[in-house]
Design a protein around this motif. Structure first.
Motif, PDB file in Angstrom:
ATOM      1  N   PHE A 103       0.797  -1.221   0.000  1.00 52.15           N
ATOM      2  CA  PHE A 103       0.000   0.000   0.000  1.00 52.15           C
ATOM      3  C   PHE A 103       0.837   1.283   0.000  1.00 52.15           C
ATOM      4  CE2 PHE A 103      -2.531  -3.222   2.318  1.00 52.15           C
ATOM      5  CZ  PHE A 103      -3.601  -3.319   1.434  1.00 52.15           C
ATOM      6  N   GLY A 104       2.157   1.169   0.158  1.00 53.48           N
ATOM      7  CA  GLY A 104       2.992   2.355   0.264  1.00 53.48           C
ATOM      8  C   GLY A 104       3.187   2.735   1.722  1.00 53.48           C
ATOM      9  N   PRO A 105       4.267   3.459   2.045  1.00 55.69           N
ATOM     10  CA  PRO A 105       4.571   3.751   3.452  1.00 55.69           C
ATOM     11  C   PRO A 105       3.655   4.793   4.084  1.00 55.69           C
ATOM     12  CG  PRO A 105       6.156   4.840   2.013  1.00 55.69           C
ATOM     13  CD  PRO A 105       5.296   3.976   1.128  1.00 55.69           C
ATOM     14  N   ARG A 106       3.099   5.717   3.284  1.00 54.61           N
ATOM     15  CA  ARG A 106       2.345   6.830   3.869  1.00 54.61           C
ATOM     16  C   ARG A 106       1.131   6.358   4.677  1.00 54.61           C
ATOM     17  NH1 ARG A 106       0.514  11.336  -0.192  1.00 54.61           N
ATOM     18  NH2 ARG A 106       2.720  11.904  -0.053  1.00 54.61           N
ATOM     19  N   PRO A 107       0.195   5.577   4.114  1.00 53.80           N
ATOM     20  CA  PRO A 107      -0.963   5.164   4.923  1.00 53.80           C
ATOM     21  C   PRO A 107      -0.584   4.249   6.074  1.00 53.80           C
ATOM     22  CG  PRO A 107      -0.974   4.035   2.811  1.00 53.80           C
ATOM     23  CD  PRO A 107       0.092   5.079   2.731  1.00 53.80           C
ATOM     24  N   VAL A 108       0.467   3.443   5.902  1.00 48.23           N
ATOM     25  CA  VAL A 108       0.878   2.515   6.953  1.00 48.23           C
ATOM     26  C   VAL A 108       1.418   3.275   8.158  1.00 48.23           C
ATOM     27  CG1 VAL A 108       2.458   0.637   7.532  1.00 48.23           C
ATOM     28  CG2 VAL A 108       1.332   0.663   5.308  1.00 48.23           C
ATOM     29  N   THR A 147       5.583   2.149  12.028  1.00 46.33           N
ATOM     30  CA  THR A 147       6.156   3.454  11.707  1.00 46.33           C
ATOM     31  C   THR A 147       7.649   3.411  11.417  1.00 46.33           C
ATOM     32  OG1 THR A 147       6.448   3.936  14.076  1.00 46.33           O
ATOM     33  CG2 THR A 147       4.413   4.699  13.040  1.00 46.33           C
ATOM     34  N   PHE A 148       8.444   2.779  12.274  1.00 43.52           N
ATOM     35  CA  PHE A 148       9.902   2.911  12.172  1.00 43.52           C
ATOM     36  C   PHE A 148      10.466   2.281  10.903  1.00 43.52           C
ATOM     37  CE2 PHE A 148      14.239   1.393  13.132  1.00 43.52           C
ATOM     38  CZ  PHE A 148      14.843   2.630  13.309  1.00 43.52           C
ATOM     39  N   VAL A 209       1.375  10.819  12.802  1.00 38.15           N
ATOM     40  CA  VAL A 209       0.514  10.877  11.618  1.00 38.15           C
ATOM     41  C   VAL A 209       1.052  11.924  10.638  1.00 38.15           C
ATOM     42  CG1 VAL A 209      -1.821  11.322  10.784  1.00 38.15           C
ATOM     43  CG2 VAL A 209      -1.482  10.116  12.949  1.00 38.15           C
ATOM     44  N   ALA A 210       1.478  13.069  11.166  1.00 35.79           N
ATOM     45  CA  ALA A 210       2.069  14.101  10.313  1.00 35.79           C
ATOM     46  C   ALA A 210       3.370  13.614   9.686  1.00 35.79           C
ATOM     47  CB  ALA A 210       2.298  15.373  11.115  1.00 35.79           C
ATOM     48  N   CYS A 211       4.155  12.870  10.460  1.00 34.23           N
ATOM     49  CA  CYS A 211       5.392  12.295   9.903  1.00 34.23           C
ATOM     50  C   CYS A 211       5.079  11.379   8.727  1.00 34.23           C
ATOM     51  CB  CYS A 211       6.149  11.527  10.980  1.00 34.23           C
ATOM     52  SG  CYS A 211       6.794  12.551  12.322  1.00 34.23           S
ATOM     53  N   GLY A 212       4.046  10.554   8.885  1.00 42.27           N
ATOM     54  CA  GLY A 212       3.653   9.663   7.796  1.00 42.27           C
ATOM     55  C   GLY A 212       3.169  10.412   6.571  1.00 42.27           C
ATOM     56  N   ALA A 213       2.487  11.540   6.788  1.00 44.77           N
ATOM     57  CA  ALA A 213       1.964  12.315   5.660  1.00 44.77           C
ATOM     58  C   ALA A 213       3.076  12.890   4.796  1.00 44.77           C
ATOM     59  CB  ALA A 213       1.069  13.437   6.172  1.00 44.77           C
TER      60      ALA A 213
END
Length: 452
Positions: A103-108, A147-148, A209-213
């Motif tokens: 799915f890609g790293p952003r949503p995960v 996340t990591f 969540v902001a880091c993921g965005a």
């Protein structure tokens, strides 16, 4: 001529030039990492993400006394809260990697941030240790697992020549946050008690969540050839250099954390006061921070495989660990603490930079998750083994010597990696990648360290 190179991959079996129907869809893939651009925003994301995961974990001990008093439980049972969280984060890394591959790293990563914050939120309503085991240990630990690894893997795909420096800068977040969060959490406890403090830590964790965005997926030319998570896992389990590298990191991890666990106790055995002994760990942390940045710069500046630099830092760290029991004078112990902090911090960014050279950036998500899961075994067993040796011998001499021996053994395994003695930096192109352009298959350059 100096701009990005692209390969146009045509998924359609036929093309206009081969007499078939026109190509219905095309997908542009960057031939190699951009070594900058939006990648620096990914570094920023990784910096804050590492701080919000491992900075919180390293500083969570300030809640320990509060939990013991609030639930009137033994210290050993309370200790399981953080232990479960760390174990779930490490063993759950392959799940985060597999989901990021699909799915890609952003949503995960964004989902992981929500889980980490939710776990802390629910913990603020805890009425028993079991509640804390499930909320902080299981739920927040699952969020940290999502996340990591995906963030570090995404960073590795954006950088090639500057990969070690980018990784070193990203991981400085761990050291800086360790200094900031411990006094911050203590202040929160004194003003809002442990329930209010956990609510605010939950709000802090929500910034994941902001880091993921900030993570923007990057499509590379080798991606279509590596297959899905299942295919990648199968290929990695038959990849000789990858398996040896995993063994090396597991051995390194077994001895790596011993000073963080038992250095203060060792100094107290030498009649040091508790406060100066604890301060020495702060000295280690400062040197660790400097070592990460310096090693990241050297990893990109020194020609040849990064594994060679990793072997150097690992060997030096192992020798320093073995020398701790010999040093009795305060000056010698401080010098060893500074040296240990620098070399142990220096090996961290290059350890992450070796993996893309081994398996290629296309398999970095799956490879990094699998490595972290296996190497965690060493981290979990190292401290109990060190404590057992202390109980048997009556001092920490054998503990530090054995810890150093584990790192030296890991260095020995690193020497067996392919192209270790080459004098040019390997590329990270996958060995078996072919691109299909207008019906013609064109092999790309082989992977730098290849498969065996």
């Amino acid at each position: 001529m100096g701009g990005p190179r692209w390969n146009i991959l045509s998924p359609a079996p036929g093309g206009a030039l081969s007499g078939g129907s026109p190509v219905t869809s095309q997908m542009a893939h960057r031939a190699e990492p951009p070594d900058g651009g939006w990648g620096w925003m990914v570094v920023l994301s990784a910096f804050f993400q590492s701080a919000l995961v491992f900075g919180v974990l390293r500083s969570f001990g300030v809640f320990f006394v509060e939990f013991v008093a609030a639930f009137e439980e033994q210290a050993a049972r309370v200790s399981w809260i953080a232990s479960i969280g760390i174990a779930v984060q490490q063993f759950g890394s392959p799940v985060g990697s597999a989901l990021s591959t699909k799915f890609g790293p952003r949503p995960v990563v964004m989902a992981g941030g929500i889980l980490a914050a939710l776990g802390m939120l629910l913990a603020s309503f805890a009425t028993s240790l079991t509640h804390l085991y499930l909320s902080i240990g299981l739920l927040s630990g699952s969020g940290w697992a999502l996340t990591f690894t995906p963030t570090l893997a995404c960073l590795s795909r954006y950088f090639s020549r500057r990969r070690s420096l980018a990784t070193g800068l990203a991981l400085t977040g761990v050291g800086l946050s360790s200094f900031a969060f411990a006094p911050l959490f203590q202040w929160l406890l004194s003003h809002y008690a442990w329930r209010g403090a956990l609510l605010l830590v939950s709000a802090l964790s929500l910034h994941l969540v902001a880091c993921g965005a900030l993570l923007r997926p990057l499509s590379l030319a080798e991606d279509p050839a590596v297959g899905g998570p299942g295919t990648q896992l199968t290929s990695l389990l038959h990849h000789g250099p990858f398996l040896r590298y995993t063994v090396a990191l597991t051995l390194i991890n077994t001895g790596y954390f011993i000073p963080y666990v038992h250095l203060v106790a060792h100094l107290q055995d030498l009649d040091w006061d508790p406060l100066p002994a604890a301060f020495l760990l702060s000295v280690v942390a400062i040197s660790d921070l400097v070592g990460r940045v310096a090693s990241g710069w050297l990893g990109d500046a020194v020609p040849g495989p990064v594994a060679r630099l990793l072997m150097l830092w690992t060997t030096l760290t192992g020798v320093i660990l073995a020398l701790f029991p010999v040093a009795l004078a305060p000056t010698a112990l401080v010098a060893l603490a500074v040296a240990y902090g620098f070399t142990s911090g220096a090996l961290t960014p290059v350890a992450f930079s070796v993996l893309p050279e081994l398996v290629g950036t296309g398999k970095i998500y799956c490879g990094l998750g699998l490595v972290q899961m296996v190497e965690s075994i060493g981290g979990l067993l190292g401290a109990p083994l060190s404590g057992y040796l202390r109980d048997v011998t009556g001092n920490y001499t054998a503990s530090f010597v054995v810890a150093g021996a584990f790192l030296l053994a890991g260095s020995g395994v690193l020497i067996t990696l392919p192209h270790f003695f080459c004098f040019s930096a390997p590329t990270s192109k996958p060995q078996d990648l072919v691109t299909e352009t207008l019906g013609t298959k064109v092999p790309l350059p082989s992977e730098g360290l290849g498969e065996e």
